[in-house]
Design a protein around this motif. Structure first.
Motif, PDB file in Angstrom:
ATOM      1  N   TYR A 116       0.830  -1.204   0.000  1.00  0.00           N
ATOM      2  CA  TYR A 116       0.000   0.000   0.000  1.00  0.00           C
ATOM      3  C   TYR A 116       0.863   1.252   0.000  1.00  0.00           C
ATOM      4  O   TYR A 116       1.992   1.262   0.481  1.00  0.00           O
ATOM      5  N   GLY A 125      -6.417   3.735   0.892  1.00  0.00           N
ATOM      6  CA  GLY A 125      -6.087   2.365   1.285  1.00  0.00           C
ATOM      7  C   GLY A 125      -6.834   1.882   2.518  1.00  0.00           C
ATOM      8  O   GLY A 125      -6.538   0.804   3.046  1.00  0.00           O
ATOM      9  N   LEU A 138      -7.857  -1.852   3.544  1.00  0.00           N
ATOM     10  CA  LEU A 138      -6.781  -2.708   4.057  1.00  0.00           C
ATOM     11  C   LEU A 138      -6.522  -2.406   5.524  1.00  0.00           C
ATOM     12  O   LEU A 138      -6.424  -3.326   6.348  1.00  0.00           O
ATOM     13  N   ALA A 192       0.031  -5.861   5.880  1.00  0.00           N
ATOM     14  CA  ALA A 192       0.057  -4.626   5.095  1.00  0.00           C
ATOM     15  C   ALA A 192       1.495  -4.157   4.979  1.00  0.00           C
ATOM     16  O   ALA A 192       2.162  -3.923   5.982  1.00  0.00           O
ATOM     17  N   ALA A 243      -3.299  -2.522  -2.353  1.00  0.00           N
ATOM     18  CA  ALA A 243      -4.494  -1.979  -1.718  1.00  0.00           C
ATOM     19  C   ALA A 243      -5.072  -0.885  -2.604  1.00  0.00           C
ATOM     20  O   ALA A 243      -4.413  -0.388  -3.523  1.00  0.00           O
ATOM     21  N   ALA A 264      -7.224  -1.617  -6.118  1.00  0.00           N
ATOM     22  CA  ALA A 264      -6.747  -2.769  -5.354  1.00  0.00           C
ATOM     23  C   ALA A 264      -6.654  -3.945  -6.313  1.00  0.00           C
ATOM     24  O   ALA A 264      -7.497  -4.100  -7.200  1.00  0.00           O
ATOM     25  N   TYR A 285     -11.790  -8.772   1.733  1.00  0.00           N
ATOM     26  CA  TYR A 285     -11.457  -7.392   1.366  1.00  0.00           C
ATOM     27  C   TYR A 285     -12.728  -6.617   1.019  1.00  0.00           C
ATOM     28  O   TYR A 285     -12.884  -5.454   1.410  1.00  0.00           O
TER      29      TYR A 285
END
Length: 336
Positions: free
Chosen positions: A47, A53, A56, A74, A96, A238, A259
């Motif tokens: 990310y 983002g 995430l 992450a 992300a 993403a 997600y």
């Protein structure tokens, strides 16, 4: 592998005429364990530390992934280009939201079929993300009034290209945007180092809260690049790598479902997830309460019109010789 990574860098660098060395990407990601050697099922998602983002961040902080039986890490990068380079190198499984879509397009050129987009961030005049700012004390009223002035923008080929188009469409064809970190935009305007910036939220909110900048116009990409103020500009996406989808299809499907649940959490309970911006980004607690949250379009929600505008955005990079070939958006979208 390194040759493919270098192609992403060279494609972008040739357009902006900078000298990123061929081995940079490998060095940038060398600190991450190679997925091929990994013995666990950890899903590593890269990310860029911006508000977009947030699915995430929220998914990790609120155990959305853990409740789905997933271990998700992450992984922070300084730019979208670095995220894509790590995807090509096999150090991460995907990106992300907020990762520049044009960077993913360059990745597809370097390695055809590199990834599949599972969700993207639409913005326009209503869903505020992109904007042109000037100093609070300035007398500028329109973008056209900035002809001949010093214009700043964020780093990277996507930001530079879009800034050029915005000002070209407003009578300033010779504009040469000055690249600088987005976090420096407010200070640069306040100090008089530049007269205006093309930037992304939360910059406008930061400047407003500090009383240093004002917004000249929002939704500038939809208006000047796509030709419709309400058209969706899918500037960030993403994704998951095709290699991951092929090697571990069931795990990848579980991640996608989780997600999308994190996106749903963001949309339904924004007050709950706003604090998640703190730590993952440079946004502090006060700003987290005020910054506009992004919109989301998941892979199954894209309409033909959405895909058409997304393609029009990519075609701009082909027309300007930044993409060395046409990149087909439809083929990059994930299909269940």
């Amino acid at each position: 592998m390194n040759e493919k990574i270098s192609r992403v860098s060279s494609l972008a660098d040739a357009s902006r005429r900078t000298a990123l060395k061929a081995g940079l990407a490998a060095g940038l990601v060398s600190g991450f364990p190679a997925l091929a050697r990994a013995q666990d099922n950890t899903i590593r998602i890269g990310y860029w530390p911006i508000a977009a983002g947030i699915p995430l961040y929220a998914g990790v902080n609120h155990d959305v992934f853990k409740q789905a039986g997933l271990q998700v890490e992450a992984v922070k990068f300084a730019s979208a280009q670095q995220v894509v380079e790590a995807m090509i190198a096999g150090r991460i499984h995907g990106s992300a939201n907020g990762t520049a879509s044009a960077a993913l397009g360059l990745g597809d050129i370097a390695e055809p079929g590199l990834c599949k987009i599972i969700a993207a961030n639409p913005s326009n005049a209503k869903l505020v993300l992109d904007e042109v700012l000037v100093a609070e004390k300035s007398d500028y009223k329109t973008i056209a009034s900035l002809k001949g002035k010093r214009i700043g923008c964020g780093p990277g080929i996507q930001n530079v290209t879009l800034a050029k188009i915005i000002f070209e469409k407003n009578g300033y064809p010779e504009v040469k945007p000055i690249e600088m970190p987005v976090g420096q935009h407010v200070a640069a305007l306040a100090a008089g180092q530049v007269d205006a910036v093309y930037t992304l939220e939360p910059t406008g909110t930061v400047g407003r809260l500090k009383g240093l900048t004002k917004i000249l116009e929002t939704g500038v990409i939809s208006k000047y690049v796509l030709g419709n103020p309400m058209a969706p500009w899918y500037g960030g996406s993403a994704s998951l790598t095709a290699a991951f989808l092929k090697a571990q299809p069931e795990l990848a499907k579980r991640y996608i479902t989780a997600y999308l649940s994190a996106i749903d959490l963001v949309l339904k309970e924004p007050a709950k997830v706003r604090p998640d911006l703190v730590g993952y980004t440079a946004i502090d607690a006060k700003l987290a309460e005020a910054v506009p949250l992004p919109g989301f379009t998941t892979y199954s929600q894209f309409t033909p019109s959405d895909i058409g505008y997304f393609q029009k955005f990519f075609d701009v990079f082909t027309e300007r010789k930044i993409f060395t070939r046409k990149v087909d958006v439809a083929s990059m979208l994930y299909r269940a």
